[in-house]
Scaffold this motif. Structure first.
Motif, PDB file in Angstrom:
ATOM      1  N   GLY A 141     -44.914  12.859  62.195  1.00  0.00           N
ATOM      2  CA  GLY A 141     -45.980  13.210  61.263  1.00  0.00           C
ATOM      3  C   GLY A 141     -45.515  13.030  59.823  1.00  0.00           C
ATOM      4  O   GLY A 141     -46.291  12.630  58.956  1.00  0.00           O
ATOM      5  N   SER A 142     -44.242  13.320  59.575  1.00  0.00           N
ATOM      6  CA  SER A 142     -43.712  13.158  58.216  1.00  0.00           C
ATOM      7  C   SER A 142     -43.791  11.693  57.789  1.00  0.00           C
ATOM      8  O   SER A 142     -44.216  11.384  56.668  1.00  0.00           O
ATOM      9  CB  SER A 142     -42.248  13.615  58.159  1.00  0.00           C
ATOM     10  OG  SER A 142     -42.148  14.951  58.554  1.00  0.00           O
TER      11      SER A 142
ATOM     12  N   ASP B 232     -53.965  15.983  56.008  1.00  0.00           N
ATOM     13  CA  ASP B 232     -52.826  16.311  56.862  1.00  0.00           C
ATOM     14  C   ASP B 232     -53.367  17.199  57.984  1.00  0.00           C
ATOM     15  O   ASP B 232     -53.601  18.398  57.788  1.00  0.00           O
ATOM     16  CB  ASP B 232     -51.745  17.021  56.048  1.00  0.00           C
ATOM     17  CG  ASP B 232     -50.552  17.422  56.911  1.00  0.00           C
ATOM     18  OD1 ASP B 232     -50.729  17.545  58.144  1.00  0.00           O
ATOM     19  OD2 ASP B 232     -49.459  17.643  56.358  1.00  0.00           O
TER      20      ASP B 232
ATOM     21  N   HIS C 138     -51.578  20.213  62.045  1.00  0.00           N
ATOM     22  CA  HIS C 138     -51.880  21.402  62.852  1.00  0.00           C
ATOM     23  C   HIS C 138     -53.231  21.266  63.557  1.00  0.00           C
ATOM     24  O   HIS C 138     -53.608  22.165  64.307  1.00  0.00           O
ATOM     25  CB  HIS C 138     -51.986  22.651  61.960  1.00  0.00           C
ATOM     26  CG  HIS C 138     -50.759  22.956  61.170  1.00  0.00           C
ATOM     27  ND1 HIS C 138     -50.681  24.003  60.286  1.00  0.00           N
ATOM     28  CD2 HIS C 138     -49.550  22.356  61.141  1.00  0.00           C
ATOM     29  CE1 HIS C 138     -49.483  24.041  59.726  1.00  0.00           C
ATOM     30  NE2 HIS C 138     -48.785  23.029  60.225  1.00  0.00           N
TER      31      HIS C 138
ATOM     32  N   SER D 240     -49.364  15.404  63.735  1.00  0.00           N
ATOM     33  CA  SER D 240     -47.974  15.544  64.187  1.00  0.00           C
ATOM     34  C   SER D 240     -47.975  15.900  65.670  1.00  0.00           C
ATOM     35  O   SER D 240     -48.783  16.723  66.116  1.00  0.00           O
ATOM     36  CB  SER D 240     -47.273  16.658  63.405  1.00  0.00           C
ATOM     37  OG  SER D 240     -46.073  17.025  64.068  1.00  0.00           O
TER      38      SER D 240
ATOM     39  N   ASP E  81     -44.869  16.728  67.136  1.00  0.00           N
ATOM     40  CA  ASP E  81     -43.480  17.139  67.347  1.00  0.00           C
ATOM     41  C   ASP E  81     -43.415  18.202  68.451  1.00  0.00           C
ATOM     42  O   ASP E  81     -44.432  18.563  69.048  1.00  0.00           O
ATOM     43  CB  ASP E  81     -42.815  17.570  66.027  1.00  0.00           C
ATOM     44  CG  ASP E  81     -43.317  18.903  65.486  1.00  0.00           C
ATOM     45  OD1 ASP E  81     -43.898  19.696  66.255  1.00  0.00           O
ATOM     46  OD2 ASP E  81     -43.118  19.173  64.283  1.00  0.00           O
TER      47      ASP E  81
ATOM     48  N   LYS F  88     -46.025  21.227  68.509  1.00  0.00           N
ATOM     49  CA  LYS F  88     -47.436  21.069  68.167  1.00  0.00           C
ATOM     50  C   LYS F  88     -48.324  21.176  69.420  1.00  0.00           C
ATOM     51  O   LYS F  88     -47.845  21.140  70.548  1.00  0.00           O
ATOM     52  CB  LYS F  88     -47.658  19.732  67.462  1.00  0.00           C
ATOM     53  CG  LYS F  88     -46.997  19.658  66.083  1.00  0.00           C
ATOM     54  CD  LYS F  88     -47.566  20.689  65.142  1.00  0.00           C
ATOM     55  CE  LYS F  88     -47.056  20.667  63.713  1.00  0.00           C
ATOM     56  NZ  LYS F  88     -45.701  20.317  63.445  1.00  0.00           N
TER      57      LYS F  88
ATOM     58  N   TYR G  98     -45.518  28.444  55.236  1.00  0.00           N
ATOM     59  CA  TYR G  98     -44.298  27.841  54.762  1.00  0.00           C
ATOM     60  C   TYR G  98     -43.882  28.477  53.444  1.00  0.00           C
ATOM     61  O   TYR G  98     -44.737  28.960  52.711  1.00  0.00           O
ATOM     62  CB  TYR G  98     -44.523  26.348  54.501  1.00  0.00           C
ATOM     63  CG  TYR G  98     -45.013  25.615  55.706  1.00  0.00           C
ATOM     64  CD1 TYR G  98     -44.097  25.084  56.607  1.00  0.00           C
ATOM     65  CD2 TYR G  98     -46.359  25.479  55.949  1.00  0.00           C
ATOM     66  CE1 TYR G  98     -44.545  24.401  57.722  1.00  0.00           C
ATOM     67  CE2 TYR G  98     -46.807  24.797  57.075  1.00  0.00           C
ATOM     68  CZ  TYR G  98     -45.900  24.271  57.964  1.00  0.00           C
ATOM     69  OH  TYR G  98     -46.334  23.618  59.068  1.00  0.00           O
TER      70      TYR G  98
HETATM   71  C1  LIG Z   1     -48.525  20.602  57.637  1.00  0.00           C
HETATM   72  C2  LIG Z   1     -47.509  19.662  58.212  1.00  0.00           C
HETATM   73  N1  LIG Z   1     -47.517  18.392  57.813  1.00  0.00           N
HETATM   74  C3  LIG Z   1     -46.633  17.495  58.301  1.00  0.00           C
HETATM   75  C4  LIG Z   1     -45.697  17.857  59.246  1.00  0.00           C
HETATM   76  C5  LIG Z   1     -44.688  16.857  59.714  1.00  0.00           C
HETATM   77  O1  LIG Z   1     -44.793  16.547  61.063  1.00  0.00           O
HETATM   78  P1  LIG Z   1     -43.517  16.062  61.900  1.00  0.00           P
HETATM   79  O2  LIG Z   1     -42.764  17.278  62.297  1.00  0.00           O
HETATM   80  O3  LIG Z   1     -44.132  15.372  63.094  1.00  0.00           O
HETATM   81  O4  LIG Z   1     -42.739  15.147  61.062  1.00  0.00           O
HETATM   82  C6  LIG Z   1     -45.665  19.174  59.696  1.00  0.00           C
HETATM   83  C7  LIG Z   1     -44.659  19.599  60.688  1.00  0.00           C
HETATM   84  O5  LIG Z   1     -44.522  20.738  61.028  1.00  0.00           O
HETATM   85  C8  LIG Z   1     -46.590  20.103  59.169  1.00  0.00           C
HETATM   86  O6  LIG Z   1     -46.595  21.382  59.558  1.00  0.00           O
END
Ligand SMILES: Cc1ncc(COP(=O)(O)O)c(C=O)c1O
Length: 369
Positions: free
Chosen positions: A54-55, A147, A150, A171, A173, A176, A316
């Protein structure tokens, strides 16, 4: 220890991975295409590409907007670091924005407070899976990145989160709602954007890896065009095979998440020292990614629960409070407040009835109810 996040994989995922390994084609290949087709169909998403996180999908999304270097992008402060990192890595500047205290999402009001004349784009996060008010956010008239990390399974006015703005990301990961181990997705209503995303995820090469060799070798497999410079963020057949099995189960996984959510709401609603998370309106559906309460004596509560074997967390730490971004001086009162009182309770499909009872009874006990 009761973990705060988690996924549920079973024999189906194990067999799917073993089958991919037996096929000897573990990298990018036909399983990815199969997952993409299934995902689009399931969530009614017209154009979609799987990537490796996701990043990286966020970075790709900002790059796909082709913003001039130095462009300013509104980013919620109360979000994961990848949001700001993606903006910076794409040569742009994050302008941190506060969130609404009740939805924990950015809103027209908080965007107006952060607004500057030269804002080039807005990044929206559907925090916890509650859709942000997209219609009013789109009225600012600049491109919107959603984004939806979630928000797999969240909808807003009948459309999947992720395809309401210009480009959306997901994402998958390990924690999720739908996991592939590590992975992410990118979606858009504009087919050209996703066609380009599919080139970029493979270093800007037009042909996909498995067209060049192996699964469907063609003539002149060594030739390809490189359209623009980019890094590699290809997903694997292994990840896609897990995702295919998760997709088959997503409805039942979601039902269980909703039941946990409702259980917490039922058991905790009488506690005056706690504010429960916002429910979606009639025009939206929630993915129930995390149950984030706001709690009096939050740190003591978290420690009390930890001592009882219950792990909780805060997602966060507000980004503007990080030295790296050089914006520690700005005042975003709601994000700062959430930093002091928000707490995510365990919510995932491996929780048992006993776990849930233990969690809620411990919270009641802490506040002496
Ligand atoms: C709001 C948000 N954006 C992006 C990401 C990034 O996703 P990834 O962990 O798949 O890189 C996360 C990951 O927890 C997230 O919570």
């Amino acid at each position: 220890m009761i973990s705060v996040f988690g996924s549920l994989v079973g024999e189906e995922e194990i067999k799917a991975v073993a089958d991919v390994m037996r096929s000897q084609w573990m990298g990018f290949g036909s399983k990815v295409a199969e997952f993409e087709r299934m995902y689009q169909e399931k969530f009614d998403i017209p154009n979609f590409a799987l990537v490796d996180s996701g990043s990286n999908a966020l970075f790709l999304a900002v790059k796909l907007l082709d913003l001039p270097v130095g462009s300013k992008v509104i980013v919620p402060s109360f979000t994961w670091v990848s949001c700001a990192q993606a903006v910076l890595l794409a040569g742009c500047v994050p302008v941190f924005c506060d969130v609404d205290l009740h939805t924990m999402n950015i809103s027209a009001e908080t965007i107006r407070e952060a607004w500057q004349n030269d804002i080039a784009a807005i990044m929206v996060v559907h925090y916890a899976g509650l859709p942000a008010e997209m219609d009013e956010i789109k009225e600012f008239g600049v491109p919107v990145i959603e984004d939806a990390a979630h928000a797999v399974n969240s909808t807003y006015k009948g459309k999947a989160c992720g395809i309401i703005g210009d480009i959306g990301i997901f994402s998958y990961d390990a924690v999720k709602n739908l996991t592939v181990g590590e992975g992410g997705g990118i979606a858009s209503c504009n087919p050209d954007i996703i066609e380009r995303a599919k080139r970029l995820r493979y270093c800007g090469i037009g042909k996909s890896g498995f067209e060049n060799a192996g699964e469907s070798a063609n003539n002149k497999w060594w030739e390809y065009n490189i359209s623009e410079p980019f890094i590699k963020m290809l997903p694997t057949n292994i990840a896609a095979a897990i995702g295919i099995e998760q997709l088959k189960k997503i409805d039942s996984l979601q039902i269980y998440r909703k039941q946990i959510w409702e259980y917490y709401t039922d058991k905790l609603s009488g506690i005056q020292q706690i504010i429960l998370p916002k429910e979606p309106g009639d025009d939206a559906t929630h993915s129930y990614f995390t149950y984030c309460i706001r709690a009096e004596s939050r740190d003591q509560l978290a420690k009390f629960l930890l001592d009882k074997g219950i792990y909780t967390t805060l997602r966060y730490h507000p980004l503007h409070l990080n030295k790296l971004y050089g914006q520690m001086g700005i005042d975003l009162p709601n994000s700062q407040r959430l930093n002091m009182d928000a707490l995510s309770l365990p919510l995932h499909p491996r929780l048992t009835d006993t776990d849930l009872a233990q969690i809620t009874e411990s919270i009641l006990d802490f506040y002496r109810y």
